[in-house]
Motif scaffolding. Structure first.
Motif, short mmCIF file in Angstrom:
data_model
loop_
_atom_site.label_atom_id
_atom_site.label_comp_id
_atom_site.label_asym_id
_atom_site.label_seq_id
_atom_site.Cartn_x
_atom_site.Cartn_y
_atom_site.Cartn_z
N ALA A 127 0.82 -1.22 0.00
CA ALA A 127 0.00 0.00 0.00
C ALA A 127 0.85 1.26 0.00
CB ALA A 127 -0.94 -0.02 1.20
N ALA A 128 1.88 1.29 -0.84
CA ALA A 128 2.74 2.47 -0.90
C ALA A 128 1.92 3.71 -1.25
CB ALA A 128 3.84 2.26 -1.93
N ASP A 129 2.09 4.76 -0.47
CA ASP A 129 1.44 6.07 -0.68
C ASP A 129 -0.09 6.02 -0.53
OD1 ASP A 129 4.06 6.40 -1.53
OD2 ASP A 129 3.56 7.48 -3.36
N LEU A 180 6.19 6.91 -4.74
CA LEU A 180 5.91 6.46 -6.10
C LEU A 180 6.16 7.48 -7.18
CD1 LEU A 180 2.69 4.32 -5.49
CD2 LEU A 180 5.09 3.58 -5.61
N GLN A 181 6.53 8.70 -6.81
CA GLN A 181 6.76 9.74 -7.82
C GLN A 181 8.22 9.79 -8.29
OE1 GLN A 181 4.07 11.08 -9.16
NE2 GLN A 181 3.05 9.76 -7.66
N SER A 182 9.06 8.95 -7.72
CA SER A 182 10.46 8.94 -8.14
C SER A 182 11.04 7.55 -7.93
CB SER A 182 11.27 9.97 -7.34
OG SER A 182 11.17 9.70 -5.96
N THR A 205 -1.00 -0.59 -8.02
CA THR A 205 0.00 0.00 -7.11
C THR A 205 1.26 -0.86 -7.07
OG1 THR A 205 -1.78 0.94 -5.78
CG2 THR A 205 0.40 0.83 -4.76
N SER A 206 1.09 -2.18 -7.06
CA SER A 206 2.26 -3.06 -7.04
C SER A 206 3.07 -2.93 -8.32
CB SER A 206 1.84 -4.52 -6.82
OG SER A 206 1.53 -4.76 -5.46
N LEU A 207 2.38 -2.74 -9.46
CA LEU A 207 3.10 -2.52 -10.72
C LEU A 207 3.90 -1.23 -10.67
CD1 LEU A 207 0.47 -3.54 -13.44
CD2 LEU A 207 2.19 -4.96 -12.31
N LYS A 208 3.30 -0.20 -10.07
CA LYS A 208 4.00 1.09 -9.95
C LYS A 208 5.23 0.95 -9.05
CE LYS A 208 4.27 5.57 -10.63
NZ LYS A 208 4.64 6.12 -11.95
N LEU A 213 11.25 0.72 -8.44
CA LEU A 213 12.38 0.10 -7.75
C LEU A 213 13.62 0.06 -8.64
CD1 LEU A 213 10.53 -2.90 -6.05
CD2 LEU A 213 11.77 -1.10 -4.83
N LYS A 214 14.77 0.36 -8.06
CA LYS A 214 16.02 0.27 -8.82
C LYS A 214 16.40 -1.17 -9.11
CE LYS A 214 18.68 4.49 -8.13
NZ LYS A 214 19.96 5.04 -7.64
#
Length: 256
Positions: A127-129, A180-182, A205-208, A213-214
């Motif tokens: 649940a990022a962001d 998620l914006q960077s 969200t998981s795709l984002k 991710l680096k």
């Protein structure tokens, strides 16, 4: 079942936890919002770790479950600090973080702060962001009312009464932890599980997260059925299979 213990902290509420001390890489479970270390996924992972011989920690955030503190006073940074405290004081060596929902967000934040300690990650409906995203999608008049009243309500089928209250200050502080914006500077292996039926956190969200991710070693596993919690028996089997596979992958990378 491991017995409950308490981590004492100077001038801060004590954290309740269960721990198995065995071989590394160990596994640390991070609960979701308004959940606890006694949730089905947390207990299923403990049973797996006990049978497989891995170290394991599950714990309650400040103000949650059996831990001390006032839930209403807590901010996301407090719970992030709880995760770091557990990593620093209750584990040694490389760890795999398994984060459910909000715990997946905290998992990423902890990985950014302790890259040398986190050998891998498994997110479940990460649940990022999410609090910030959901709040910003509310009608302007609802957001204004929340700012005025200091809180607002969100529907949830997982709690009695069908609604839960979120503090306005919690959402505003959470803005400082949005990812998620960077690019997310995490390079360890990451596995992201999500139900396409998730009614709280969109599976996109998981795709984002995967995109940002680096790390190149990122897999996203989507289940067409299920719900946000992913706690059915088939979901738990998948989780344990993914965690077990990641432990073996990380172990092969450890120096002989």
């Amino acid at each position: 079942m491991s017995s409950i213990q308490f981590l004492t902290r100077l001038s801060l509420p004590r954290l309740a936890y269960h721990r198995i001390s065995a071989q590394n890489p160990g596994i640390v479970f991070l609960s979701g919002f308004m959940s606890s270390m006694n949730a089905e996924k947390a207990v299923a992972l403990e049973n797996f770790c006990r049978s497989a011989g891995y170290s394991y920690v599950r714990f309650d955030y400040t103000g949650c479950g059996s831990s001390e503190g006032n839930f209403k006073d807590c901010l996301l940074r407090d719970w992030k600090d709880d995760v770091l405290t557990v990593l620093d004081n209750l584990t040694t060596g490389p760890q795999i973080l398994v984060g459910s929902s909000m715990g997946g967000w905290l998992m990423l934040l902890a990985g950014l702060e302790r890259p040398e300690r986190v050998a891998g990650m498994v997110g479940i409906a990460t649940a990022a962001d999410s609090f910030v995203t959901a709040f910003n999608q509310l009608p302007p008049e609802v957001r204004m009312e929340a700012a005025k009243m200091g809180e607002y309500k969100r529907p949830s089928k997982y709690i009695e009464g069908g609604m839960y209250t979120i503090q306005y200050n919690f959402v505003k502080e959470a803005e400082e932890h949005c990812l998620l914006q960077s690019s997310i500077d995490i390079t360890c292996p990451v596995r992201l599980l999500h139900s396409m039926n998730d009614e709280l956190v969109p599976w996109q969200t998981s795709l984002k997260v995967a995109e940002q991710l680096k790390s190149d070693d990122v897999d996203v596993i989507l289940r067409k059925s299920g719900d946000h919690r992913m706690s059915r028996s088939d979901d738990l089997k998948l989780l344990i299979t993914v965690v077990d596979d990641l432990v073996h992958k990380v172990t092969q990378k450890e120096p002989k």
